[in-house]
Design a protein around this motif. Structure first.
Motif, PDB file in Angstrom:
ATOM      1  N   MET A  89       0.815  -1.207   0.000  1.00 47.50           N
ATOM      2  CA  MET A  89       0.000   0.000   0.000  1.00 47.50           C
ATOM      3  C   MET A  89       0.856   1.267   0.000  1.00 47.50           C
ATOM      4  N   PHE A  90       1.872   1.303   0.875  1.00 44.12           N
ATOM      5  CA  PHE A  90       2.684   2.511   0.994  1.00 44.12           C
ATOM      6  C   PHE A  90       3.508   2.753  -0.268  1.00 44.12           C
ATOM      7  N   SER A  91       4.086   1.693  -0.821  1.00 43.83           N
ATOM      8  CA  SER A  91       4.900   1.854  -2.033  1.00 43.83           C
ATOM      9  C   SER A  91       4.044   2.274  -3.226  1.00 43.83           C
ATOM     10  N   THR A  92       2.789   1.792  -3.274  1.00 42.67           N
ATOM     11  CA  THR A  92       1.890   2.180  -4.361  1.00 42.67           C
ATOM     12  C   THR A  92       1.531   3.659  -4.262  1.00 42.67           C
ATOM     13  N   ILE A  93       1.230   4.106  -3.056  1.00 48.18           N
ATOM     14  CA  ILE A  93       0.920   5.530  -2.845  1.00 48.18           C
ATOM     15  C   ILE A  93       2.120   6.390  -3.233  1.00 48.18           C
ATOM     16  N   LYS A  94       3.297   6.000  -2.758  1.00 47.93           N
ATOM     17  CA  LYS A  94       4.512   6.763  -3.058  1.00 47.93           C
ATOM     18  C   LYS A  94       4.767   6.827  -4.558  1.00 47.93           C
ATOM     19  N   MET A  95       4.618   5.702  -5.252  1.00 47.66           N
ATOM     20  CA  MET A  95       4.882   5.654  -6.692  1.00 47.66           C
ATOM     21  C   MET A  95       3.955   6.594  -7.459  1.00 47.66           C
ATOM     22  N   LEU A  97       2.332   9.239  -6.309  1.00 55.29           N
ATOM     23  CA  LEU A  97       2.601  10.646  -5.991  1.00 55.29           C
ATOM     24  C   LEU A  97       3.903  11.127  -6.630  1.00 55.29           C
ATOM     25  N   GLU A  98       4.876  10.233  -6.737  1.00 55.36           N
ATOM     26  CA  GLU A  98       6.121  10.603  -7.407  1.00 55.36           C
ATOM     27  C   GLU A  98       5.872  10.892  -8.881  1.00 55.36           C
ATOM     28  N   LYS A  99       4.949  10.162  -9.494  1.00 57.38           N
ATOM     29  CA  LYS A  99       4.587  10.423 -10.890  1.00 57.38           C
ATOM     30  C   LYS A  99       4.016  11.830 -11.063  1.00 57.38           C
ATOM     31  N   LYS A 100       3.317  12.303 -10.030  1.00 55.08           N
ATOM     32  CA  LYS A 100       2.729  13.646 -10.060  1.00 55.08           C
ATOM     33  C   LYS A 100       3.691  14.714  -9.531  1.00 55.08           C
ATOM     34  N   ASN A 101       4.914  14.274  -9.165  1.00 55.21           N
ATOM     35  CA  ASN A 101       5.889  15.166  -8.545  1.00 55.21           C
ATOM     36  C   ASN A 101       5.306  15.804  -7.280  1.00 55.21           C
TER      37      ASN A 101
END
Length: 247
Positions: A89-95, A97-101
Motif C-alpha cells: 500500500m505505501f509503495s503504491t501511494i509513493k509511486m 505521488l512521485e509520478k505527479k511530482n
C-alpha cells in the motif's frame, strides 16, 4: 483497585450487551495499556474475548512481550502480520505521488507510521465483524488529552475503558492484574521505528502529564507543551466537522 477493575469489567459487559454483540477484542502491542485491556476483556468475557497481535515492521521484543501478555492472561489470540500489506500500500501511494511530482519526503515517516496504525484498525474491525465483537481501545487519560494517538488508527475504536486513568494509574492496575513485569517496566513506545519512545516524541513525560491532569503544579515548559498538544489535537476527540444548516 479491585473496585476499579470490577467497575470496568461490569461496564464492558454492559456496553457489549447494549450493542448486542457476543464479546470484545483488543490489539495487543506488547505495551502496558493493551496488556491491561486484554486482562479486562478476558475477565468480562472469559470465552468470548480476543487479543490480536499485528506486527508491521515491529521489533522482536514487542511481539515477545505481546505473547507474554497473551500467555499470562490466557486470552484467545490471533496473529496477523501486516508487513506485506503495508509495503504494497505505501509503495503504491509513493509511486503514484512521485509520478505527479507531489511526494513529500519530509512527511513520509509520519505517513508511514499512521498507515500502520490504520491498517491495524481495519484489521481489528474485520475481526470484530467476523466474531461479532466490539473493538476495545487502549488510550489512557494522558494519551487522550494530548492526542497521542492516530486519528482513525489506534483512536478508531468502540470503547475506551482506560480514558479516565493516568499512565501511573494504569501501571498500578497492571500490577494488580499480574501483567508481566517486563511489560510494566518497559519504556512506553508505539514501536514505530528503532529507538522511538512516546516521551521523546511528545517532548514531556507521562509523569508530568499525569500531574497536570490531576491539577498539580508542573514546570511552565511542560505545561505549555501539554496544553499545546491538547489544543492541536482537539479534532481527534470530536466527530467529523460539519457545516451548520442554512435556515
Amino acid at each position: 483497585m479491585e473496585k476499579q477493575v470490577n467497575h470496568l469489567v461490569d461496564w464492558l459487559k454492559q456496553k457489549a450487551e447494549q450493542a448486542n454483540v457476543d464479546g470484545l477484542l483488543v490489539g495487543v502491542s506488547g505495551g502496558i495499556d493493551s496488556a491491561v485491556v486484554a486482562n479486562l476483556i478476558k475477565r468480562a468475557f472469559p470465552e468470548n474475548s480476543l487479543g490480536a497481535i499485528m506486527p508491521c515492521k515491529s521489533g522482536v521484543d514487542d511481539e515477545q512481550h505481546a505473547n507474554s501478555v497473551i500467555d499470562a492472561c490466557g486470552i484467545d489470540a490471533v496473529k496477523i502480520d501486516l508487513t506485506d500489506a503495508h509495503d504494497v500500500m505505501f509503495s503504491t501511494i509513493k509511486m503514484q505521488l512521485e509520478k505527479k511530482n507531489a511526494w513529500n519526503e519530509k512527511q513520509a515517516k509520519l505517513a508511514d507510521a499512521n498507515l500502520r496504525a490504520r491498517l491495524r484498525m481495519s484489521t481489528l474491525y474485520s475481526l470484530a465483524t467476523n466474531y461479532r465483537y466490539l473493538v476495545v481501545g487502549t488510550d489512557n487519560a494522558a494519551e487522550w488529552y494530548t492526542g497521542y494517538f492516530t486519528k482513525y488508527g489506534d483512536g478508531g475504536v468502540d470503547l475506551v475503558p482506560l480514558v479516565n486513568f493516568t499512565k501511573g494509574e494504569v501501571r498500578e492496575m497492571a500490577r494488580f492484574l499480574d501483567v508481566p513485569t517486563d511489560v510494566i517496566d518497559k519504556k512506553p513506545s508505539a514501536g514505530l521505528w528503532e529507538g522511538q519512545t512516546d516521551e521523546n516524541e511528545m517532548g514531556t513525560t507521562y509523569d508530568m502529564i499525569d500531574k497536570h491532569l490531576k491539577g498539580e503544579p508542573v514546570p511552565e515548559k511542560d505545561r505549555e507543551i501539554i496544553e499545546r498538544l491538547h489544543a492541536r489535537s482537539a479534532h481527534k476527540r470530536e466527530l467529523a466537522a460539519a457545516p451548520p444548516k442554512i435556515r
